[in-house]
Design a protein around this motif. Structure first.
Motif, PDB file in Angstrom:
ATOM      1  N   ASN A   8       0.613  -1.196  -0.063  1.00 26.82           N
ATOM      2  CA  ASN A   8      -0.044  -0.144  -0.115  1.00 26.82           C
ATOM      3  C   ASN A   8       0.866   1.265   0.160  1.00 26.82           C
ATOM      4  OD1 ASN A   8      -2.333  -1.597   0.058  1.00 26.82           O
ATOM      5  ND2 ASN A   8      -2.521  -1.512   2.225  1.00 26.82           N
ATOM      6  N   LEU A   9       2.038   1.155   0.784  1.00 25.66           N
ATOM      7  CA  LEU A   9       2.891   2.379   0.746  1.00 25.66           C
ATOM      8  C   LEU A   9       3.396   2.523  -0.646  1.00 25.66           C
ATOM      9  CD1 LEU A   9       4.258   4.681   2.386  1.00 25.66           C
ATOM     10  CD2 LEU A   9       5.855   2.772   3.237  1.00 25.66           C
ATOM     11  N   ALA A  10       4.060   1.474  -1.081  1.00 29.88           N
ATOM     12  CA  ALA A  10       4.537   1.723  -2.394  1.00 29.88           C
ATOM     13  C   ALA A  10       3.519   2.242  -3.586  1.00 29.88           C
ATOM     14  CB  ALA A  10       5.222   0.562  -2.990  1.00 29.88           C
ATOM     15  N   GLU A  11       2.262   1.730  -3.503  1.00 29.79           N
ATOM     16  CA  GLU A  11       1.456   2.150  -4.464  1.00 29.79           C
ATOM     17  C   GLU A  11       0.843   3.648  -3.915  1.00 29.79           C
ATOM     18  OE1 GLU A  11      -3.516   1.610  -5.226  1.00 29.79           O
ATOM     19  OE2 GLU A  11      -2.297   0.017  -4.506  1.00 29.79           O
ATOM     20  N   ARG A  12       0.908   4.303  -2.672  1.00 36.79           N
ATOM     21  CA  ARG A  12       0.810   5.566  -2.476  1.00 36.79           C
ATOM     22  C   ARG A  12       2.166   6.456  -3.114  1.00 36.79           C
ATOM     23  NH1 ARG A  12       1.037   7.235   2.892  1.00 36.79           N
ATOM     24  NH2 ARG A  12       1.530   5.171   3.680  1.00 36.79           N
ATOM     25  N   TYR A  13       3.335   5.904  -2.956  1.00 32.70           N
ATOM     26  CA  TYR A  13       4.608   6.471  -3.408  1.00 32.70           C
ATOM     27  C   TYR A  13       4.437   6.823  -4.849  1.00 32.70           C
ATOM     28  CZ  TYR A  13       9.321   7.829  -3.013  1.00 32.70           C
ATOM     29  OH  TYR A  13      10.470   8.578  -2.774  1.00 32.70           O
ATOM     30  N   HIS A  84      11.707   7.470  -0.169  1.00 29.19           N
ATOM     31  CA  HIS A  84      11.792   8.702   0.726  1.00 29.19           C
ATOM     32  C   HIS A  84      10.570   9.163   1.594  1.00 29.19           C
ATOM     33  CE1 HIS A  84      16.021   8.715  -1.005  1.00 29.19           C
ATOM     34  NE2 HIS A  84      15.553   8.712  -2.228  1.00 29.19           N
ATOM     35  N   LEU A  85      10.702   9.163   2.753  1.00 32.83           N
ATOM     36  CA  LEU A  85       9.217   9.312   3.481  1.00 32.83           C
ATOM     37  C   LEU A  85       9.492  10.177   4.720  1.00 32.83           C
ATOM     38  CD1 LEU A  85       8.510   5.311   3.454  1.00 32.83           C
ATOM     39  CD2 LEU A  85       7.341   7.001   1.979  1.00 32.83           C
ATOM     40  N   GLU A  88       6.006  11.496  11.194  1.00 27.10           N
ATOM     41  CA  GLU A  88       6.113  12.578  12.408  1.00 27.10           C
ATOM     42  C   GLU A  88       6.914  13.813  11.921  1.00 27.10           C
ATOM     43  OE1 GLU A  88       6.659  11.069  16.100  1.00 27.10           O
ATOM     44  OE2 GLU A  88       4.671  10.072  16.458  1.00 27.10           O
ATOM     45  N   ASP A  89       6.885  14.090  10.482  1.00 25.48           N
ATOM     46  CA  ASP A  89       7.611  15.451   9.794  1.00 25.48           C
ATOM     47  C   ASP A  89       9.248  14.788   9.995  1.00 25.48           C
ATOM     48  OD1 ASP A  89       5.349  16.604   9.252  1.00 25.48           O
ATOM     49  OD2 ASP A  89       5.305  17.536  11.273  1.00 25.48           O
ATOM     50  N   ALA A  90       9.695  13.801  10.312  1.00 20.50           N
ATOM     51  CA  ALA A  90      11.206  13.760  10.429  1.00 20.50           C
ATOM     52  C   ALA A  90      11.364  12.669   9.205  1.00 20.50           C
ATOM     53  CB  ALA A  90      11.606  13.009  11.474  1.00 20.50           C
ATOM     54  N   PRO A  91      12.484  12.885   8.546  1.00 20.47           N
ATOM     55  CA  PRO A  91      12.732  12.067   7.192  1.00 20.47           C
ATOM     56  C   PRO A  91      13.043  10.639   7.647  1.00 20.47           C
ATOM     57  CG  PRO A  91      14.564  13.590   7.784  1.00 20.47           C
ATOM     58  CD  PRO A  91      13.602  13.853   8.634  1.00 20.47           C
ATOM     59  N   VAL A  92      12.478   9.805   6.960  1.00 15.22           N
ATOM     60  CA  VAL A  92      12.563   8.269   6.866  1.00 15.22           C
ATOM     61  C   VAL A  92      13.076   7.679   5.558  1.00 15.22           C
ATOM     62  CG1 VAL A  92      11.552   6.048   7.668  1.00 15.22           C
ATOM     63  CG2 VAL A  92      11.326   8.015   8.709  1.00 15.22           C
ATOM     64  N   ASP A  93      14.229   7.095   5.522  1.00  4.61           N
ATOM     65  CA  ASP A  93      14.465   6.276   4.271  1.00  4.61           C
ATOM     66  C   ASP A  93      14.279   4.785   4.390  1.00  4.61           C
ATOM     67  OD1 ASP A  93      14.669   8.609   2.506  1.00  4.61           O
ATOM     68  OD2 ASP A  93      16.905   8.654   3.209  1.00  4.61           O
ATOM     69  N   LEU A  94      13.137   4.267   3.742  1.00  4.16           N
ATOM     70  CA  LEU A  94      13.235   2.458   3.849  1.00  4.16           C
ATOM     71  C   LEU A  94      14.334   2.208   3.161  1.00  4.16           C
ATOM     72  CD1 LEU A  94       9.163   1.835   3.700  1.00  4.16           C
ATOM     73  CD2 LEU A  94      10.906   2.200   5.573  1.00  4.16           C
ATOM     74  N   ILE A  95      14.830   1.113   3.713  1.00  4.81           N
ATOM     75  CA  ILE A  95      15.836   0.314   3.105  1.00  4.81           C
ATOM     76  C   ILE A  95      15.145  -0.777   2.351  1.00  4.81           C
ATOM     77  CG2 ILE A  95      17.788  -1.342   3.505  1.00  4.81           C
ATOM     78  CD1 ILE A  95      18.016   0.015   6.167  1.00  4.81           C
ATOM     79  N   GLN A  96      15.330  -0.759   1.119  1.00  4.65           N
ATOM     80  CA  GLN A  96      14.627  -1.671   0.313  1.00  4.65           C
ATOM     81  C   GLN A  96      15.690  -2.515  -0.534  1.00  4.65           C
ATOM     82  OE1 GLN A  96      10.800  -1.603  -0.526  1.00  4.65           O
ATOM     83  NE2 GLN A  96      11.552  -1.286   1.586  1.00  4.65           N
ATOM     84  N   LEU A  97      15.074  -3.626  -1.173  1.00  5.00           N
ATOM     85  CA  LEU A  97      16.093  -4.531  -1.951  1.00  5.00           C
ATOM     86  C   LEU A  97      15.795  -4.150  -3.622  1.00  5.00           C
ATOM     87  CD1 LEU A  97      15.595  -7.841   0.096  1.00  5.00           C
ATOM     88  CD2 LEU A  97      17.320  -6.148   0.458  1.00  5.00           C
ATOM     89  N   TRP A  98      16.956  -3.680  -4.003  1.00  5.46           N
ATOM     90  CA  TRP A  98      17.042  -3.620  -5.405  1.00  5.46           C
ATOM     91  C   TRP A  98      17.057  -4.800  -6.337  1.00  5.46           C
ATOM     92  CZ3 TRP A  98      15.503   0.228  -8.753  1.00  5.46           C
ATOM     93  CH2 TRP A  98      16.244   0.346  -9.783  1.00  5.46           C
ATOM     94  N   ASN A 174       4.421   8.977   5.633  1.00  4.94           N
ATOM     95  CA  ASN A 174       4.134  10.096   4.565  1.00  4.94           C
ATOM     96  C   ASN A 174       5.013  10.042   3.325  1.00  4.94           C
ATOM     97  OD1 ASN A 174       1.357  10.853   5.717  1.00  4.94           O
ATOM     98  ND2 ASN A 174       2.713  11.736   7.225  1.00  4.94           N
ATOM     99  N   CYS A 175       4.768  10.365   2.204  1.00  4.97           N
ATOM    100  CA  CYS A 175       5.504  10.430   1.028  1.00  4.97           C
ATOM    101  C   CYS A 175       6.215  11.666   0.915  1.00  4.97           C
ATOM    102  CB  CYS A 175       4.773   9.926  -0.320  1.00  4.97           C
ATOM    103  SG  CYS A 175       3.913   8.363  -0.314  1.00  4.97           S
ATOM    104  N   ARG A 176       7.507  11.559   0.624  1.00  7.11           N
ATOM    105  CA  ARG A 176       8.076  12.710   0.315  1.00  7.11           C
ATOM    106  C   ARG A 176       9.064  12.643  -1.059  1.00  7.11           C
ATOM    107  NH1 ARG A 176      13.812  13.083   2.410  1.00  7.11           N
ATOM    108  NH2 ARG A 176      13.743  11.251   3.750  1.00  7.11           N
ATOM    109  N   ALA A 177       9.294  13.325  -1.847  1.00  6.18           N
ATOM    110  CA  ALA A 177      10.093  12.830  -3.153  1.00  6.18           C
ATOM    111  C   ALA A 177      11.488  13.603  -3.268  1.00  6.18           C
ATOM    112  CB  ALA A 177       9.202  13.463  -4.451  1.00  6.18           C
ATOM    113  N   CYS A 178      11.965  13.758  -2.062  1.00  3.52           N
ATOM    114  CA  CYS A 178      13.532  14.275  -1.816  1.00  3.52           C
ATOM    115  C   CYS A 178      14.518  13.656  -2.629  1.00  3.52           C
ATOM    116  CB  CYS A 178      13.843  13.992  -0.196  1.00  3.52           C
ATOM    117  SG  CYS A 178      15.429  14.679   0.417  1.00  3.52           S
ATOM    118  N   GLY A 179      15.239  14.383  -3.440  1.00  5.73           N
ATOM    119  CA  GLY A 179      16.294  14.023  -3.984  1.00  5.73           C
ATOM    120  C   GLY A 179      15.833  13.361  -5.305  1.00  5.73           C
TER     121      GLY A 179
END
Length: 182
Positions: A8-13, A84-85, A88-98, A174-179
């Motif tokens: 669901n998160l990937a879809e929102r992203y 990039h997400l 609570e307004d703080a940046p979080v980068d999910l570690i994903q498998l490429w 929440n989604c952000r498109a940072c970078g």
């Protein structure tokens, strides 16, 4: 279930991008099932179901303990680039498998993390995200309970519980498109 939450998160992203095609600065030379195209500066990709799924048996045998099911669900869901997400307004980068090589690299890092925690007589946590670049904070799942904590690893590890489980945490992001480039 964390599998559904990450899907669901990937879809929102991906909904932030035209045609669901994410455009990132070129972050690797390695290819992936989720890669659509690349040039000298950018990689165009979209999350893809992970088939076949990565296998945790080797790391579970090395650690002599099962990995919490939510972590396995999370890392066995998608081939995906960085997400990039915010939490609570703080940046979080999910570690994903490429790709599979990313999984091998993750396992090496987790094993090192485990040995450090064992040396300091700390409960095992399995990380899945990083926090603000200016801090050493990571987001992890407590392997025994499945709770999500923000932690600063080390001899005097500091942990703050942020969610009762991984699904709850993922649903709060929440989604952000940072970078990323459009």
């Amino acid at each position: 279930m964390s599998h559904e939450a990450i899907l669901n998160l990937a879809e929102r992203y991906t909904e932030q991008y035209p045609d669901g095609l994410i455009v990132s600065p070129r972050f690797t030379e390695a290819s992936s099932f989720c890669e659509v195209s690349r040039d000298q500066e950018r990689i165009r990709w979209r999350p893809q179901p992970q088939i076949p799924k990565v296998n945790f048996e080797r790391i579970e045998a090395a650690l002599e303990c099962p990995i919490h099911h939510s972590i396995k669900d999370f890392y066995q869901s998608l081939w995906c680039g960085p997400l990039h997400l915010t939490f609570e307004d703080a940046p979080v980068d999910l570690i994903q498998l490429w790709n599979e090589a990313d999984f091998e690299h993750l396992i090496e890092n987790i094993f090192g993390h485990y040995l450090q925690q064992k040396r300091f007589k700390q409960a095992f946590t399995f990380f899945f995200a990083t926090g603000d670049e200016s801090s050493e904070a990571i987001y992890s799942v407590e392997n025994e309970t499945g709770r999500v904590v923000m932690e600063i690893p080390g001899p005097k590890s500091v942990q703050t519980r942020v969610a009762e489980d991984l699904s709850e945490f993922l649903n709060q992001l929440n989604c952000r498109a940072c970078g990323e480039l459009s």
